[in-house]
Design an enzyme around this catalytic site. Structure first.
Site, mmCIF file in Angstrom:
data_model
loop_
_atom_site.group_PDB
_atom_site.id
_atom_site.type_symbol
_atom_site.label_atom_id
_atom_site.label_comp_id
_atom_site.label_asym_id
_atom_site.label_seq_id
_atom_site.Cartn_x
_atom_site.Cartn_y
_atom_site.Cartn_z
ATOM 1 N N ASP A 104 0.866 -1.178 0.000
ATOM 2 C CA ASP A 104 0.000 0.000 0.000
ATOM 3 C C ASP A 104 0.904 1.231 0.000
ATOM 4 O OD1 ASP A 104 -2.155 -1.651 0.094
ATOM 5 O OD2 ASP A 104 -2.917 -0.973 2.025
ATOM 6 N N HIS A 155 -5.976 2.276 -5.013
ATOM 7 C CA HIS A 155 -6.264 2.445 -3.588
ATOM 8 C C HIS A 155 -7.152 3.679 -3.391
ATOM 9 C CE1 HIS A 155 -5.771 1.055 0.407
ATOM 10 N NE2 HIS A 155 -4.873 1.927 0.828
ATOM 11 N N HIS A 159 -8.749 8.163 -0.790
ATOM 12 C CA HIS A 159 -8.591 7.254 0.352
ATOM 13 C C HIS A 159 -9.751 7.393 1.343
ATOM 14 C CE1 HIS A 159 -6.374 5.105 3.644
ATOM 15 N NE2 HIS A 159 -5.918 4.429 2.602
ATOM 16 N N HIS A 252 3.597 -1.890 3.864
ATOM 17 C CA HIS A 252 3.475 -0.485 3.482
ATOM 18 C C HIS A 252 4.822 0.020 2.972
ATOM 19 C CE1 HIS A 252 -0.274 -0.714 5.795
ATOM 20 N NE2 HIS A 252 -0.652 0.345 5.083
#
Length: 284
Positions: A104, A155, A159, A252
């Site tokens: 991510d 993504h 967000h 991440h």
């Protein structure tokens, strides 16, 4: 006295009546067909609407129960049921020693370039789930990802939590980013990860309708907190203790620790017999 009977006229009259009758019958059949088709269409629309309304909008937070013994974790009954029902991926085949690496990338923390170096050196393909902010600041890195065969995932632009958003907002968040990546790089994204791992039946069904497959995970740890970096040994232990068949690993790319331990993690996982696969090669 006999009537003067013209047989030809009689035959013509009968034929005219037969033709008229046939025309009427065909017309009636046509009318009945139109009514039947309209009824079917109406019923189908009703079924679709009812089906859509039946989907729950209850917010669900993705969570797993780790095994810590290289066995597949418990994804939870509800999570597994929904992700399977809507064709998403969360964990692969329990008998295949495959790992699917995903990152991510909400923003560029300064470590993505090194992560790409490590992936290239180890011949590993990963998915990078990016946001609108990352696109605005890091077009060069996105281009590099695409050029090196990495996969770009959605993504969302802003967000935002999907179950808290309207369908219009979800569409804007998903498709504005989709369009931007396509226009800039000619790249068509097809995988999505809901922000914060929060979703509902309705939101996952809706992103499906936008052409996306949802990708969750079967491993993650608290690597996202910038105030909890400098724990490389902790990170290595968490990751290596939880390696399992069919793992979708979430890391991440904003984590300094991850950038520093990634090479060792990949090499050790391979040493233990695991194989890193692209999500395009996913096996249930």
């Amino acid at each position: 006295m006999l009537m003067n009977f013209n047989f030809n006229n009689f035959r013509r009259m009968c034929m005219d009546k037969a033709i008229n009758t046939a025309v009427v019958i065909v017309f009636l059949i046509f009318i009945l067909f139109i009514i039947f088709a309209a009824s079917i269409s109406s019923n189908s629309s009703s079924i679709i609407a009812t089906s859509s309304q039946a989907l729950s909008s209850k917010k669900i937070g993705w969570g797993i129960k780790r095994s810590d013994n290289h066995k597949q974790p418990d994804l939870g009954t509800v999570n597994k049921k929904i992700i399977d029902e809507f064709g998403g991926y969360a964990m692969g085949n329990k008998d295949k020693p495959y790992i699917y690496l995903t990152f991510d990338v909400g923003y560029e923390g300064g470590y993505t370039s090194h992560i790409l170096d490590v992936l290239k050196e180890n011949d590993v393909k990963a998915v990078f789930f990016i946001t609108g902010q990352f696109v605005r600041t890091s077009e060069d890195l996105i281009k590099r990802m695409i050029d090196e065969g990495q996969i770009i995932g959605n993504h969302t632009s802003k967000h935002r939590v999907m179950p808290d958003s309207t369908e219009e907002q979800i569409k804007d968040d998903v498709m504005s980013l989709h369009q931007k990546i396509y226009e800039k790089f000619g790249y068509e994204m097809k995988y999505i990860r809901p922000p914060k791992g929060e979703y509902s039946e309705k939101s996952i069904a809706y992103t499906n309708s936008l052409g996306y497959k949802t990708i969750m995970w079967s491993f993650a740890y608290d690597d996202w907190d910038v105030n909890k970096q400098g724990r490389q040994e902790y990170g290595k232990k968490k990751i290596l203790d939880n390696l399992h068949n069919g793992e979708i690993m979430l890391l991440h790319a904003t984590s300094k620790d991850n950038s520093e331990i990634l090479d060792e993690i990949i090499k050790e996982a391979k040493r233990q017999g695991y194989e890193f696969k692209s999500i395009d090669e996913f096996e249930r």
